[in-house]
Design a protein around this motif. Structure first.
Motif, PDB file in Angstrom:
ATOM      1  N   THR A  80     -10.560  11.934   2.333  1.00 43.47           N
ATOM      2  CA  THR A  80     -10.618  11.012   1.183  1.00 43.47           C
ATOM      3  C   THR A  80     -11.518  11.522   0.067  1.00 43.47           C
ATOM      4  N   ASN A  81     -12.095  12.711   0.228  1.00 45.50           N
ATOM      5  CA  ASN A  81     -12.892  13.293  -0.850  1.00 45.50           C
ATOM      6  C   ASN A  81     -11.980  13.729  -1.988  1.00 45.50           C
ATOM      7  N   THR A  82     -12.363  13.403  -3.196  1.00 44.86           N
ATOM      8  CA  THR A  82     -11.526  13.685  -4.368  1.00 44.86           C
ATOM      9  C   THR A  82     -11.167  15.157  -4.485  1.00 44.86           C
ATOM     10  N   ASP A  83     -12.113  16.045  -4.222  1.00 43.71           N
ATOM     11  CA  ASP A  83     -11.875  17.481  -4.377  1.00 43.71           C
ATOM     12  C   ASP A  83     -10.854  18.028  -3.390  1.00 43.71           C
ATOM     13  N   CYS A  84     -10.614  17.310  -2.310  1.00 44.37           N
ATOM     14  CA  CYS A  84      -9.709  17.797  -1.268  1.00 44.37           C
ATOM     15  C   CYS A  84      -8.309  17.214  -1.379  1.00 44.37           C
ATOM     16  N   GLN A  85      -8.135  16.220  -2.220  1.00 44.37           N
ATOM     17  CA  GLN A  85      -6.841  15.561  -2.331  1.00 44.37           C
ATOM     18  C   GLN A  85      -5.837  16.478  -3.019  1.00 44.37           C
ATOM     19  N   GLY A  86      -4.619  16.427  -2.552  1.00 49.10           N
ATOM     20  CA  GLY A  86      -3.588  17.292  -3.100  1.00 49.10           C
ATOM     21  C   GLY A  86      -3.549  18.663  -2.454  1.00 49.10           C
ATOM     22  N   LYS A  87      -4.462  18.918  -1.502  1.00 51.41           N
ATOM     23  CA  LYS A  87      -4.508  20.202  -0.811  1.00 51.41           C
ATOM     24  C   LYS A  87      -4.037  20.025   0.631  1.00 51.41           C
ATOM     25  N   SER A  88      -3.173  20.901   1.074  1.00 49.34           N
ATOM     26  CA  SER A  88      -2.671  20.814   2.451  1.00 49.34           C
ATOM     27  C   SER A  88      -3.797  20.967   3.461  1.00 49.34           C
ATOM     28  N   ASP A  89      -4.839  21.737   3.112  1.00 49.27           N
ATOM     29  CA  ASP A  89      -5.962  21.941   4.024  1.00 49.27           C
ATOM     30  C   ASP A  89      -6.781  20.665   4.230  1.00 49.27           C
ATOM     31  N   GLY A  90      -6.570  19.658   3.376  1.00 49.57           N
ATOM     32  CA  GLY A  90      -7.276  18.394   3.525  1.00 49.57           C
ATOM     33  C   GLY A  90      -6.542  17.422   4.445  1.00 49.57           C
ATOM     34  N   TRP A  91      -5.492  17.881   5.104  1.00 47.61           N
ATOM     35  CA  TRP A  91      -4.692  17.041   5.996  1.00 47.61           C
ATOM     36  C   TRP A  91      -4.602  17.682   7.377  1.00 47.61           C
ATOM     37  N   LYS A  92      -4.476  16.851   8.411  1.00 46.28           N
ATOM     38  CA  LYS A  92      -4.261  17.338   9.774  1.00 46.28           C
ATOM     39  C   LYS A  92      -3.179  16.480  10.434  1.00 46.28           C
ATOM     40  N   VAL A  93      -2.322  17.136  11.189  1.00 43.64           N
ATOM     41  CA  VAL A  93      -1.270  16.455  11.940  1.00 43.64           C
ATOM     42  C   VAL A  93      -1.444  16.792  13.416  1.00 43.64           C
ATOM     43  N   LEU A  94      -1.555  15.773  14.267  1.00 44.27           N
ATOM     44  CA  LEU A  94      -1.758  15.978  15.700  1.00 44.27           C
ATOM     45  C   LEU A  94      -0.631  15.297  16.478  1.00 44.27           C
ATOM     46  N   ARG A  95       0.043  16.076  17.304  1.00 40.78           N
ATOM     47  CA  ARG A  95       1.148  15.567  18.128  1.00 40.78           C
ATOM     48  C   ARG A  95       0.684  15.446  19.578  1.00 40.78           C
ATOM     49  N   SER A  96       0.905  14.277  20.169  1.00 43.58           N
ATOM     50  CA  SER A  96       0.521  14.026  21.561  1.00 43.58           C
ATOM     51  C   SER A  96       1.725  13.533  22.351  1.00 43.58           C
ATOM     52  N   GLN A  97       1.777  13.912  23.616  1.00 43.67           N
ATOM     53  CA  GLN A  97       2.869  13.497  24.482  1.00 43.67           C
ATOM     54  C   GLN A  97       2.324  13.104  25.848  1.00 43.67           C
ATOM     55  N   CYS A  98       3.061  12.270  26.538  1.00 47.85           N
ATOM     56  CA  CYS A  98       2.681  11.897  27.899  1.00 47.85           C
ATOM     57  C   CYS A  98       3.895  11.410  28.664  1.00 47.85           C
ATOM     58  N   LEU A  99       3.802  11.496  29.987  1.00 46.21           N
ATOM     59  CA  LEU A  99       4.847  11.010  30.870  1.00 46.21           C
ATOM     60  C   LEU A  99       4.525   9.605  31.347  1.00 46.21           C
ATOM     61  N   ASP A 100       5.528   8.925  31.875  1.00 42.20           N
ATOM     62  CA  ASP A 100       5.273   7.623  32.487  1.00 42.20           C
ATOM     63  C   ASP A 100       4.236   7.738  33.597  1.00 42.20           C
ATOM     64  N   SER A 101       4.270   8.862  34.317  1.00 42.79           N
ATOM     65  CA  SER A 101       3.312   9.050  35.415  1.00 42.79           C
ATOM     66  C   SER A 101       1.885   9.128  34.896  1.00 42.79           C
ATOM     67  N   ASP A 102       1.694   9.652  33.653  1.00 45.19           N
ATOM     68  CA  ASP A 102       0.351   9.689  33.064  1.00 45.19           C
ATOM     69  C   ASP A 102      -0.163   8.283  32.805  1.00 45.19           C
ATOM     70  N   VAL A 103       0.742   7.399  32.381  1.00 45.90           N
ATOM     71  CA  VAL A 103       0.367   6.010  32.145  1.00 45.90           C
ATOM     72  C   VAL A 103      -0.062   5.364  33.460  1.00 45.90           C
ATOM     73  N   LYS A 104       0.689   5.645  34.530  1.00 46.75           N
ATOM     74  CA  LYS A 104       0.362   5.067  35.832  1.00 46.75           C
ATOM     75  C   LYS A 104      -0.975   5.589  36.350  1.00 46.75           C
ATOM     76  N   LEU A 105      -1.242   6.891  36.136  1.00 44.63           N
ATOM     77  CA  LEU A 105      -2.521   7.450  36.566  1.00 44.63           C
ATOM     78  C   LEU A 105      -3.673   6.812  35.819  1.00 44.63           C
ATOM     79  N   SER A 106      -3.487   6.607  34.506  1.00 43.10           N
ATOM     80  CA  SER A 106      -4.531   5.968  33.708  1.00 43.10           C
ATOM     81  C   SER A 106      -4.780   4.552  34.188  1.00 43.10           C
ATOM     82  N   THR A 107      -3.690   3.886  34.571  1.00 41.67           N
ATOM     83  CA  THR A 107      -3.816   2.533  35.086  1.00 41.67           C
ATOM     84  C   THR A 107      -4.585   2.533  36.397  1.00 41.67           C
ATOM     85  N   GLY A 108      -4.281   3.518  37.273  1.00 36.18           N
ATOM     86  CA  GLY A 108      -4.985   3.605  38.540  1.00 36.18           C
ATOM     87  C   GLY A 108      -6.447   3.894  38.359  1.00 36.18           C
TER      88      GLY A 108
END
Length: 372
Positions: free
Chosen positions: A80-108
């Motif tokens: 949100t800094n003004t000097d960084c806006q409009g620059k691709s380097d001021g953004w990050k994209v993070l992709r996460s994935q999980c299985l149903d079994s991961d949900v069950k493990l977290s529940t356990g």
């Protein structure tokens, strides 16, 4: 997946998320707030490559791929800094994935800890992002929200998502007993957050040239007066069926090319759109890229596969990015469009615990006032 998404899906701002009434999960597509906890995935809030400040969460998109066993969520962050806006380097994209079994493990792992006292709701099927997609903003009132924690690096394996309804229902039921402990290591935002809203979805094909013609013509007339570019009449010039190619007079706008004219013509059918989703499709450019855009997108740093376009953030989103608390420092992010490119194989392997960083390409708005 491409077969399901030949038609672009349009994201619209839905109702505000009121934490006293509803709680979002990683199955929720939303604007702002904090990223929701994904079972078995841990990481710290990302920092700006330019100024090293902590980034602010902009959108969360739940986007499972057809025929894959994985849940799949993408979180986009911006500086949100003004000097960084409009620059691709001021953004990050993070992709996460999980299985149903991961949900069950977290529940356990949560053991006997009590879940929040909220009423269960029908879970969202993972196929909702594919051909039958009609809503990214399902309210999972039975789900527990929490922030993300720290850990190590990502994973690898091909993509596409289609979990059965029974599996999705099982995931929904597991959330009722899922509880994440809060420790000093938990990832908390370093500053204010944006207001939270659900994202709902419609198919772009639902908007015809006639349905938005009057408003579209007003926008184009204003553009022609301001920029000195003449755009040919909207709609098919006659003739049957196909084509639909957009043609423009050669008069150039002050922006230097007709790309912005094409962008405005497309957006004018639904000016409220905040997101366009079309994995393996083509982005809608707001200005002419300086280089070959596809070649300039780096390959996945984890598996070496090429990246493909997945979705883009649109100018209408800018006015919605306001501080979550009126007493906090005001936040702002300015952009024309932010194009998100993700690993073609959506590489992921169960057992590894950090999200995969993807690529954001930012184009500035050549005429920001036009959208206000």
């Amino acid at each position: 997946m491409a077969a399901y998404l030949e038609n672009t899906l349009i994201g619209l701002c839905d109702e505000a998320i009121e934490r006293k009434k509803t709680i979002s999960t990683f199955l929720t597509s939303k604007i702002g707030g904090e990223p929701d906890k994904i079972p078995a995935v841990c990481f710290r809030y990302p920092s700006c490559t330019v100024c090293k400040s902590a980034l602010t969460h902009v959108v969360q998109v739940y986007c499972p791929l057809d025929a894959s066993p994985y849940h799949r969520t993408i979180n986009v962050f911006a500086c949100t800094n003004t000097d960084c806006q409009g620059k691709s380097d001021g953004w990050k994209v993070l992709r996460s994935q999980c299985l149903d079994s991961d949900v069950k493990l977290s529940t356990g792992a949560a053991g006997a800890q009590q879940a929040p006292h909220v009423q269960p709701a029908a879970p969202m099927a993972s196929t909702d992002w594919c051909a039958d997609a009609d809503d990214w903003g399902v309210e999972e009132e039975d789900c527990c929200s929490s922030t993300w924690t720290t850990s190590q690096t990502p994973t690898v394996q091909p993509s596409s998502m289609a979990v059965t309804e029974s599996a999705a229902a099982d995931v929904g039921s597991q959330f009722q007993s899922l509880s994440i402990s809060t420790t000093e290591e938990d990832c908390q935002p370093a500053g204010p957050t944006f207001q939270e809203y659900y994202i709902s979805v419609v198919e772009e094909g639902d908007f015809t040239a006639d349905s938005g013609m009057e408003h579209a013509q007003d926008l184009l007339r204003e553009y022609e007066e301001r920029e000195g570019a003449s755009v040919m009449e909207l709609g098919d010039s006659g003739g049957g069926g196909g084509g639909g190619e957009e043609k423009y007079e050669k008069t150039e706008a002050r922006h230097g090319d007709a790309v912005f004219s094409g962008f405005m013509k497309k957006v004018s059918l639904c000016p409220e759109q905040i997101l366009r989703y079309c994995r393996n499709g083509s982005p809608l450019l707001i200005s002419k890229p300086p280089l070959d855009l596809e070649k300039s997108v780096p390959k996945c740093s984890h598996c070496g596969s090429g990246r493909t376009f997945e979705f883009q953030l649109m100018p209408a989103l800018v006015s919605l990015l306001c501080s979550n608390n009126a007493s906090e420092t005001e936040l702002a992010v300015e952009f024309g469009t932010v194009m998100v490119y993700t690993c073609q194989s959506s590489c992921w392997k169960s057992g590894l615990s950090s999200p995969v960083e993807e690529c954001a390409v930012v184009q500035q708005d050549p005429d920001q006032k036009f959208f206000k």
